[in-house]
Write an enzyme that holds these catalytic residues in place. Structure first.
Site, short mmCIF file in Angstrom:
data_model
loop_
_atom_site.label_atom_id
_atom_site.label_comp_id
_atom_site.label_asym_id
_atom_site.label_seq_id
_atom_site.Cartn_x
_atom_site.Cartn_y
_atom_site.Cartn_z
N VAL A 60 0.32 -2.73 47.35
CA VAL A 60 0.63 -3.96 46.61
C VAL A 60 1.50 -3.74 45.38
O VAL A 60 2.01 -4.71 44.81
CB VAL A 60 -0.66 -4.69 46.16
CG1 VAL A 60 -1.42 -5.22 47.36
CG2 VAL A 60 -1.53 -3.79 45.30
N TYR A 61 1.68 -2.51 44.95
CA TYR A 61 2.47 -2.28 43.73
C TYR A 61 3.92 -2.67 43.97
O TYR A 61 4.62 -2.08 44.81
CB TYR A 61 2.39 -0.83 43.29
CG TYR A 61 1.03 -0.37 42.82
CD1 TYR A 61 0.02 -1.29 42.50
CD2 TYR A 61 0.73 0.98 42.68
CE1 TYR A 61 -1.22 -0.87 42.06
CE2 TYR A 61 -0.51 1.41 42.24
CZ TYR A 61 -1.49 0.49 41.94
OH TYR A 61 -2.73 0.91 41.51
N SER A 62 4.36 -3.68 43.22
CA SER A 62 5.73 -4.20 43.32
C SER A 62 6.12 -4.48 44.77
O SER A 62 7.21 -4.15 45.23
CB SER A 62 6.72 -3.22 42.68
OG SER A 62 6.45 -3.06 41.30
#
Length: 322
Positions: A60-62
């Site tokens: 989910v990071y960026s």
């Protein structure tokens, strides 16, 4: 750099893990403060040159771009077998009923997407980012066991949940002969120590490695209480974690750091590294000095008096970060 076993496994990791939420396309996801690929690569290279071999990111990071940036950098600057690469699954990656969570479908789908973005055929440590109350724990643990047996994952870990939930997952895996979690990535630092009540004793008893996230309390421990940064001004989640009463702890860190003649970040990280249950704090780095301080903290020995001064102002907090 020092290296330690991850919990009761034979896997060796650097005493500091580079947290890669900082690296990603600023236009993707909800982290406006992330560094793009050009700015990220020198920091990842610096970490490798300093002896850091442990890297943590998440799907989910960026919106997946963190995995892409980290994967390309590690491919260019390191040998795959020399690094320990961790990522996570749970958060929403796309609209629709199966675009998030820990169902068998979600785990299998998201792992394949993560492997593609990372440019590798296996992940060393695959972690569930949060507990999924909508999926039977048996389904989740069997799916995780299957990806290990398929060779796509070497070890599995968990993150940010209640001790009873973690115990239930571990018991379920043991009952069926499935792969158990070897690590717990939890919210733990000088400003938030509620994990000491149940989760950390459980991990110590069961030989589970502890990988604290936000070890410097979103940077709170590195600056005066009223100072803001670009990240803190837009960090909606982080703004809910630390109440005004934590100011006294920040001031204690400042006193110890000034007396030692070292940056506050080194003191905050050194305190964590003095805790017997902690394997490797997950440190975010947006500047070269952040990596230098993290590496220096490994060799900073605090006295009993300093440890007491840092810990004494703590007061109980509501549970946060799950």
């Amino acid at each position: 750099m020092q290296y330690v076993k991850l919990g009761s496994t034979g896997l060796e990791v650097s005493r500091v893990c580079l947290g890669c939420m900082t690296y990603g396309d600023p236009g993707r996801g909800n982290h406006e403060w992330t560094l793009d690929e050009e700015a990220s690569r020198p920091l990842i290279r610096q970490a490798l040159e300093a002896g850091i071999t442990f890297f943590d990111t998440a799907n989910v990071y960026s919106d997946g771009t963190s995995e892409e940036i980290v994967g390309r950098a590690l491919r260019d600057f390191a040998r795959r077998d020399d690094v320990v690469l961790a990522t996570k699954v749970h958060g929403r990656m796309r609209p629709g009923p199966n675009g998030a969570g820990l169902s068998r479908k979600a785990i299998m789908t998201e792992l394949d997407h993560s492997l593609r973005r990372l440019g590798t055929d296996y992940v060393d440590l695959y972690q569930i980012h949060r507990w999924d109350p909508h999926t039977p724990v048996e389904e989740t643990m069997e799916a995780l066991h299957d990806v290990v047996k398929a060779g796509k994952v070497r070890y599995i870990g968990a993150s940010s949940m209640y001790a009873w939930q973690f115990s239930k997952a571990q018991y379920t895996a043991e009952l069926h002969g499935w792969t158990k979690f070897v690590s717990m990535q939890n919210h733990y630092n000088l400003l938030y120590r509620e994990e000491e009540r149940e989760m950390l004793p459980l991990c110590a008893d069961q030989g589970v490695g502890v990988l604290p996230w936000s070890p410097l309390a979103r940077g709170r421990l590195t600056r005066d209480w009223d100072v803001t940064t670009e990240r803190s001004a837009t960090d909606r989640f982080g703004s809910t974690l630390y109440p005004e009463g934590d100011r006294a702890i920040v001031e204690a860190v400042a006193r110890v750091a000034e007396a030692r003649g070292v940056p506050r970040a080194q003191v905050g990280l050194a305190w964590l590294l003095h805790q017997d249950t902690v394997t490797a704090p997950i440190v975010g780095a947006a500047k070269p000095s952040h990596i230098a301080d993290a590496v220096a903290a490994v060799d900073l020995t605090l006295t009993d008096k300093e440890l007491e001064e840092l810990a004494e102002p703590y007061t109980p907090h509501p549970v946060a970060g799950h």
